[in-house]
Design an enzyme around this catalytic site. Structure first.
Site, PDB file in Angstrom:
ATOM      1  N   THR A   1       0.738  -1.189   0.114  1.00  0.00           N
ATOM      2  CA  THR A   1       0.055  -0.014  -0.096  1.00  0.00           C
ATOM      3  C   THR A   1       0.693   1.422   0.003  1.00  0.00           C
ATOM      4  O   THR A   1       2.057   1.263   0.651  1.00  0.00           O
ATOM      5  CB  THR A   1      -0.973  -0.015   1.249  1.00  0.00           C
ATOM      6  OG1 THR A   1      -1.403   1.342   1.596  1.00  0.00           O
ATOM      7  CG2 THR A   1       0.062  -0.307   2.550  1.00  0.00           C
ATOM      8  N   ASP A   2       0.251   2.325  -0.371  1.00  0.00           N
ATOM      9  CA  ASP A   2       0.957   3.643  -0.601  1.00  0.00           C
ATOM     10  C   ASP A   2       1.212   4.269   0.906  1.00  0.00           C
ATOM     11  O   ASP A   2       2.047   4.982   1.185  1.00  0.00           O
ATOM     12  CB  ASP A   2       0.332   4.516  -1.377  1.00  0.00           C
ATOM     13  CG  ASP A   2      -1.158   5.036  -1.096  1.00  0.00           C
ATOM     14  OD1 ASP A   2      -1.555   4.491  -0.020  1.00  0.00           O
ATOM     15  OD2 ASP A   2      -1.722   5.811  -1.786  1.00  0.00           O
ATOM     16  N   GLU A   3       0.253   3.583   1.956  1.00  0.00           N
ATOM     17  CA  GLU A   3       0.228   4.094   3.235  1.00  0.00           C
ATOM     18  C   GLU A   3       1.648   3.803   4.062  1.00  0.00           C
ATOM     19  O   GLU A   3       1.971   4.410   5.005  1.00  0.00           O
ATOM     20  CB  GLU A   3      -0.781   3.454   3.990  1.00  0.00           C
ATOM     21  CG  GLU A   3      -2.287   3.745   3.356  1.00  0.00           C
ATOM     22  CD  GLU A   3      -3.429   3.891   4.517  1.00  0.00           C
ATOM     23  OE1 GLU A   3      -2.925   3.839   5.924  1.00  0.00           O
ATOM     24  OE2 GLU A   3      -4.363   4.244   4.082  1.00  0.00           O
TER      25      GLU A   3
ATOM     26  N   TYR B   1      -1.914  -0.034  11.274  1.00  0.00           N
ATOM     27  CA  TYR B   1      -2.229  -0.922   9.789  1.00  0.00           C
ATOM     28  C   TYR B   1      -0.860  -0.668   9.165  1.00  0.00           C
ATOM     29  O   TYR B   1      -0.286  -1.558   8.539  1.00  0.00           O
ATOM     30  CB  TYR B   1      -3.424  -0.249   9.211  1.00  0.00           C
ATOM     31  CG  TYR B   1      -3.490  -0.335   7.689  1.00  0.00           C
ATOM     32  CD1 TYR B   1      -3.375  -2.000   7.391  1.00  0.00           C
ATOM     33  CD2 TYR B   1      -3.302   0.463   6.775  1.00  0.00           C
ATOM     34  CE1 TYR B   1      -3.382  -2.224   5.867  1.00  0.00           C
ATOM     35  CE2 TYR B   1      -3.333   0.014   5.375  1.00  0.00           C
ATOM     36  CZ  TYR B   1      -3.445  -1.136   5.113  1.00  0.00           C
ATOM     37  OH  TYR B   1      -3.352  -1.429   3.788  1.00  0.00           O
TER      38      TYR B   1
ATOM     39  N   LYS C   1       1.975  -3.344   7.463  1.00  0.00           N
ATOM     40  CA  LYS C   1       2.201  -3.476   5.866  1.00  0.00           C
ATOM     41  C   LYS C   1       3.845  -3.174   5.704  1.00  0.00           C
ATOM     42  O   LYS C   1       4.318  -3.912   4.965  1.00  0.00           O
ATOM     43  CB  LYS C   1       1.339  -2.448   5.167  1.00  0.00           C
ATOM     44  CG  LYS C   1      -0.073  -3.036   5.197  1.00  0.00           C
ATOM     45  CD  LYS C   1      -0.460  -4.462   4.682  1.00  0.00           C
ATOM     46  CE  LYS C   1      -0.341  -4.669   3.115  1.00  0.00           C
ATOM     47  NZ  LYS C   1      -0.824  -5.881   2.742  1.00  0.00           N
TER      48      LYS C   1
HETATM   49  O1  DAU Z   1      -4.208   4.109   0.505  1.00  0.00           O
HETATM   50  C1  DAU Z   1      -4.278   2.783   0.421  1.00  0.00           C
HETATM   51  C2  DAU Z   1      -5.344   2.693   1.540  1.00  0.00           C
HETATM   52  O2  DAU Z   1      -6.454   2.931   1.351  1.00  0.00           O
HETATM   53  C3  DAU Z   1      -5.112   0.865   1.909  1.00  0.00           C
HETATM   54  O3  DAU Z   1      -3.839   0.478   2.128  1.00  0.00           O
HETATM   55  C4  DAU Z   1      -5.987   0.526   2.914  1.00  0.00           C
HETATM   56  O4  DAU Z   1      -6.384  -0.652   3.260  1.00  0.00           O
HETATM   57  C5  DAU Z   1      -7.541   1.158   2.865  1.00  0.00           C
HETATM   58  O5  DAU Z   1      -8.426   0.948   3.861  1.00  0.00           O
HETATM   59  C6  DAU Z   1      -7.387   2.655   2.457  1.00  0.00           C
HETATM   60  O6  DAU Z   1      -6.944   3.349   3.562  1.00  0.00           O
HETATM   61  P1  DAU Z   1      -7.691   4.605   4.007  1.00  0.00           P
HETATM   62  O7  DAU Z   1      -7.810   4.792   5.310  1.00  0.00           O
HETATM   63  O8  DAU Z   1      -6.955   6.046   3.048  1.00  0.00           O
HETATM   64  O9  DAU Z   1      -9.226   4.435   3.646  1.00  0.00           O
HETATM   65  P2  DAU Z   1     -10.620   4.754   4.090  1.00  0.00           P
HETATM   66  O10 DAU Z   1     -11.523   4.456   3.314  1.00  0.00           O
HETATM   67  O11 DAU Z   1     -10.819   4.271   5.688  1.00  0.00           O
HETATM   68  O12 DAU Z   1     -10.583   6.347   4.366  1.00  0.00           O
HETATM   69  C7  DAU Z   1     -10.302   7.148   3.013  1.00  0.00           C
HETATM   70  C8  DAU Z   1     -10.203   8.507   3.491  1.00  0.00           C
HETATM   71  O13 DAU Z   1     -11.632   8.932   3.994  1.00  0.00           O
HETATM   72  C9  DAU Z   1      -9.481   8.799   4.858  1.00  0.00           C
HETATM   73  O14 DAU Z   1      -8.870   9.960   4.572  1.00  0.00           O
HETATM   74  C10 DAU Z   1     -10.102   8.596   6.096  1.00  0.00           C
HETATM   75  C11 DAU Z   1     -11.605   9.486   5.415  1.00  0.00           C
HETATM   76  N1  DAU Z   1     -12.737   8.888   5.981  1.00  0.00           N
HETATM   77  C12 DAU Z   1     -12.942   7.429   6.208  1.00  0.00           C
HETATM   78  C13 DAU Z   1     -14.136   7.054   6.613  1.00  0.00           C
HETATM   79  C14 DAU Z   1     -14.342   5.661   6.726  1.00  0.00           C
HETATM   80  C15 DAU Z   1     -13.924   9.730   6.568  1.00  0.00           C
HETATM   81  O15 DAU Z   1     -13.616  10.771   6.395  1.00  0.00           O
HETATM   82  N2  DAU Z   1     -14.744   9.404   7.156  1.00  0.00           N
HETATM   83  C16 DAU Z   1     -14.982   7.651   7.148  1.00  0.00           C
HETATM   84  O16 DAU Z   1     -16.293   7.404   7.762  1.00  0.00           O
END
Ligand code: DAU
Length: 334
Positions: free
Chosen positions: A124-126, A148, A152
């Protein structure tokens, strides 16, 4: 080619298996998956009787399960098996170490012992951490900042150590934020789509100006396949869509596709602890190998909304039971 795909009932893994069966008719696939909350048999319902596909239930962190899945020899292992959700890693980090690090170690040992010709680690880019400006290349330092991403990154370092120490033929892909069909509704895009369908508010963390670099799952899966077939052992390849958007921009587009209104549906809630503000990937190396993303973000987002609209039977059960408890734990206090 015969391959072992681990975590193939998850979001990217299941899309990858479907791509393989479609585009590589000679393939033989064993899918080893622990069927956790995120590993969903319904993700591959349409191919489960395909004679080129075999499912084995088991955990990558269990050496006996990995041995069982490798009873028949394979030419490659592609490791999608991981705990992936940052918010869950903040609540309960331990399982991330077990699946993401120990699981990777057990697979690497199997590759070494059985002299498997290729091992691809889906990362992942993270692992690059927060990127205030510019783009992360494969040479950028690893600065993971969540349980997380630290797990990774630990796995990536194990993979590279096996290349350096034993010349185990490894590859790493580092993908950016992925979206599309079959993504669990805990993630931003499907959570917001399904909330909006239900006329519920969408919880934007903090100011919503965090930036993610979005890639469609079809492009991501093709990138992994391309690296598997063309990558050079010991190398890392960034696979990103080049679609940098703030979370608010994505949210507003989703609201418009779902015909709701930002005023009534956006709720700003407390920010994620240690939240990375921005990710951005330099994908020059993967492009030089001959891969490039094809899906335009705006139309990809639209077709994703339409997929969720047409597949309520798929997502509805995922939003009940244990998810209700998780949702309460994650959002009620914010
Ligand atoms: O960048 C790659 C990564 O993308 C993967 O390695 C991870 O497995 C994957 O879960 C994802 O991580 P993020 O934390 O970026 O994804 P998430 O969909 O949880 O959140 C995307 C963005 O949206 C992040 O800045 C947090 C924000 N968010 C997320 C949720 C679930 C919100 O503002 N509200 C929310 O309820």
């Amino acid at each position: 080619m015969r391959c072992l795909v681990t975590g193939g009932l998850g979001f990217i893994g299941s899309n990858f298996i479907r791509l393989l069966l479609r585009e590589r008719p000679e393939i033989r696939i064993v899918n080893l998956d622990a069927v956790t909350y995120a590993g969903n048999p319904a993700n591959l319902r349409d191919v489960e009787n395909d004679p080129h596909y075999r499912f084995v239930k088991g955990d990558v962190a269990d050496a006996a399960a990995v041995r069982e899945a490798l009873k028949e020899p394979v030419d490659a292992i592609i490791n999608f098996a991981a705990e992936t959700h940052v918010d869950r890693s903040i609540l309960d980090p331990e399982v991330f170490l077990k699946t993401d690090i120990l699981g990777t170690h057990i697979l690497l040992e199997a590759v070494r012992e059985k002299k498997i010709a290729r091992y691809l680690q889906v990362s992942t880019d993270e692992v690059y951490g927060d990127v205030p400006q510019g783009e992360s290349s494969e040479e950028s330092p690893l600065r993971p900042r969540s349980p997380y991403s630290a797990s990774k990154a630990g796995a990536d370092l194990q993979v590279l150590a096996y290349w350096n120490t034993y010349q185990t033929p490894v590859l790493i892909t580092r993908g950016s934020n992925t979206y599309g069909p079959y993504q669990h509704p805990e993630k931003l895009i499907p959570l917001f789509i399904t909330n909006l369908f239900e006329d519920q508010p969408v919880p934007v963390y903090g100011d919503g100006k965090q930036i993610r670099d979005w890639v469609h799952v079809e492009d991501h899966a093709r990138g992994i396949l391309h690296v598997l077939e063309n990558g050079e052992s010991g190398n890392i390849y960034n696979v990103g869509g080049g679609n940098q958007r703030t979370n608010l921009e994505v949210t507003e587009q989703l609201i418009s596709h779902c015909r709701r209104s930002p005023q009534t549906h956006i709720t700003h809630v407390a920010d994620r602890e240690g939240h990375d503000r921005r990710y951005a990937l330099d994908t020059t190396k993967a492009r030089a190998l001959g891969w490039e993303p094809r899906v335009d973000f705006e139309s990809g987002l639209h077709s994703t909304v339409e997929w969720y609209r047409a597949n309520e039977k798929w997502w509805r059960p995922l939003r009940s039971g244990a998810f209700t408890d998780y949702y309460r734990r994650q959002y009620a206090h914010r």
